[in-house]
Design a protein around this motif. Structure first.
Motif, PDB file in Angstrom:
ATOM      1  N   TYR A  46       2.367  20.795  -2.113  1.00 15.10           N
ATOM      2  CA  TYR A  46       1.087  20.108  -1.987  1.00 15.10           C
ATOM      3  C   TYR A  46       1.175  19.039  -0.898  1.00 15.10           C
ATOM      4  O   TYR A  46       2.122  18.241  -0.864  1.00 15.10           O
ATOM      5  N   CYS A  47       0.156  18.998  -0.084  1.00 13.54           N
ATOM      6  CA  CYS A  47       0.018  17.939   0.898  1.00 13.54           C
ATOM      7  C   CYS A  47      -0.723  16.765   0.249  1.00 13.54           C
ATOM      8  O   CYS A  47      -1.617  16.975  -0.576  1.00 13.54           O
ATOM      9  N   ASN A  48      -0.349  15.576   0.651  1.00 13.16           N
ATOM     10  CA  ASN A  48      -0.984  14.371   0.093  1.00 13.16           C
ATOM     11  C   ASN A  48      -1.201  13.354   1.203  1.00 13.16           C
ATOM     12  O   ASN A  48      -0.346  13.169   2.070  1.00 13.16           O
ATOM     13  N   GLN A  49      -2.346  12.703   1.161  1.00 19.75           N
ATOM     14  CA  GLN A  49      -2.652  11.613   2.084  1.00 19.75           C
ATOM     15  C   GLN A  49      -3.027  10.397   1.269  1.00 19.75           C
ATOM     16  O   GLN A  49      -3.892  10.482   0.385  1.00 19.75           O
ATOM     17  N   HIS A  50      -2.384   9.289   1.525  1.00 19.57           N
ATOM     18  CA  HIS A  50      -2.711   8.103   0.741  1.00 19.57           C
ATOM     19  C   HIS A  50      -2.414   6.841   1.521  1.00 19.57           C
ATOM     20  O   HIS A  50      -1.714   6.858   2.531  1.00 19.57           O
ATOM     21  N   ARG A  51      -2.939   5.749   1.016  1.00 19.56           N
ATOM     22  CA  ARG A  51      -2.679   4.433   1.603  1.00 19.56           C
ATOM     23  C   ARG A  51      -1.487   3.798   0.894  1.00 19.56           C
ATOM     24  O   ARG A  51      -1.249   4.041  -0.290  1.00 19.56           O
ATOM     25  N   LEU A  52      -0.775   2.989   1.607  1.00 19.56           N
ATOM     26  CA  LEU A  52       0.408   2.337   1.062  1.00 19.56           C
ATOM     27  C   LEU A  52       0.066   1.548  -0.197  1.00 19.56           C
ATOM     28  O   LEU A  52       0.796   1.574  -1.179  1.00 19.56           O
ATOM     29  N   MET A  53      -1.074   0.870  -0.187  1.00 23.12           N
ATOM     30  CA  MET A  53      -1.411  -0.014  -1.298  1.00 23.12           C
ATOM     31  C   MET A  53      -1.825   0.756  -2.554  1.00 23.12           C
ATOM     32  O   MET A  53      -1.713   0.233  -3.660  1.00 23.12           O
ATOM     33  N   THR A  54      -2.303   1.978  -2.391  1.00 23.89           N
ATOM     34  CA  THR A  54      -2.826   2.696  -3.560  1.00 23.89           C
ATOM     35  C   THR A  54      -1.851   3.728  -4.099  1.00 23.89           C
ATOM     36  O   THR A  54      -1.942   4.091  -5.272  1.00 23.89           O
ATOM     37  N   GLY A  55      -0.945   4.239  -3.262  1.00 25.24           N
ATOM     38  CA  GLY A  55       0.016   5.228  -3.723  1.00 25.24           C
ATOM     39  C   GLY A  55      -0.551   6.632  -3.754  1.00 25.24           C
ATOM     40  O   GLY A  55      -1.764   6.837  -3.700  1.00 25.24           O
ATOM     41  N   PRO A  56       0.324   7.626  -3.875  1.00 26.95           N
ATOM     42  CA  PRO A  56      -0.125   9.023  -3.794  1.00 26.95           C
ATOM     43  C   PRO A  56      -1.052   9.458  -4.920  1.00 26.95           C
ATOM     44  O   PRO A  56      -1.934  10.305  -4.687  1.00 26.95           O
ATOM     45  N   ASP A  57      -0.865   8.925  -6.114  1.00 26.69           N
ATOM     46  CA  ASP A  57      -1.709   9.367  -7.226  1.00 26.69           C
ATOM     47  C   ASP A  57      -3.178   9.061  -6.999  1.00 26.69           C
ATOM     48  O   ASP A  57      -4.052   9.730  -7.562  1.00 26.69           O
ATOM     49  N   HIS A  58      -3.461   8.079  -6.200  1.00 28.41           N
ATOM     50  CA  HIS A  58      -4.855   7.703  -5.917  1.00 28.41           C
ATOM     51  C   HIS A  58      -5.269   8.146  -4.518  1.00 28.41           C
ATOM     52  O   HIS A  58      -6.252   7.648  -3.979  1.00 28.41           O
ATOM     53  N   GLY A  59      -4.507   9.066  -3.957  1.00 29.44           N
ATOM     54  CA  GLY A  59      -4.841   9.581  -2.642  1.00 29.44           C
ATOM     55  C   GLY A  59      -5.541  10.919  -2.733  1.00 29.44           C
ATOM     56  O   GLY A  59      -6.161  11.262  -3.748  1.00 29.44           O
TER      57      GLY A  59
END
Length: 119
Positions: free
Chosen positions: A94-107
Motif C-alpha cells: 500500500y502506498c501512503n501519503q501523510h504529513r509529519l504531524m498527523t502520521g500515516p494513519d490519518h493520511g
C-alpha cells in the motif's frame, strides 16, 4: 482531497525484481511524507519504507540493502524498487501519503497492489 494510484505489482520468482509506483493527485505532495506499507495474510500491516519531503529515507530492517524508495515531485510519484525479492516479501503493498504531524494513519492510502514472490 488526495487520491493515490498504485501500479507495478505482480508475480516474480525469488531473486527477481519489481518496481512499484504510486501517483498522487492533490497539491500537498511535495511537502508530505510518502511511504510504502505491506500486509501479508494473517499478519499486521507493517511499514516498509518512507521518504520525507527533503529526501530522507527510512527502511524496515528486513528490506535494507534490497529495496529503494524514491520520489519524483514533478510527477507526484513515489517509487519502490524491490530487488532480490524473497518469498517472505509476498504481501499486498500500500502506498501512503501523510504529513509529519498527523502520521500515516490519518493520511491517504492507495488501493493496494499484490506482490507475490515464488520460491
Amino acid at each position: 482531497q488526495v487520491s493515490l494510484v498504485e501500479l507495478g505489482g505482480g508475480l516474480v520468482q525469488a531473486g527477481g525484481s519489481l518496481r512499484l509506483a504510486c501517483t498522487a493527485s492533490g497539491s500537498t505532495f511535495t511537502s508530505d511524507i510518502m511511504a510504502w506499507f505491506r500486509q501479508a495474510p494473517g499478519k499486521q500491516r507493517e511499514l516498509v519504507a518512507s521518504i520525507g519531503s527533503f529526501g530522507d529515507k527510512n527502511y524496515t530492517d528486513s528490506v535494507k540493502g534490497r529495496f529503494t524508495i524514491s520520489r519524483d515531485n514533478a510527477r507526484k510519484t513515489s517509487y519502490l524498487q524491490m530487488n532480490r525479492l524473497k518469498p517472505e516479501d509476498t504481501a499486498v503493498y500500500y502506498c501512503n501519503q501523510h504529513r509529519l504531524m498527523t502520521g500515516p494513519d490519518h493520511g491517504y492510502w492507495g488501493q493496494g497492489t499484490q506482490v507475490t514472490v515464488s520460491s
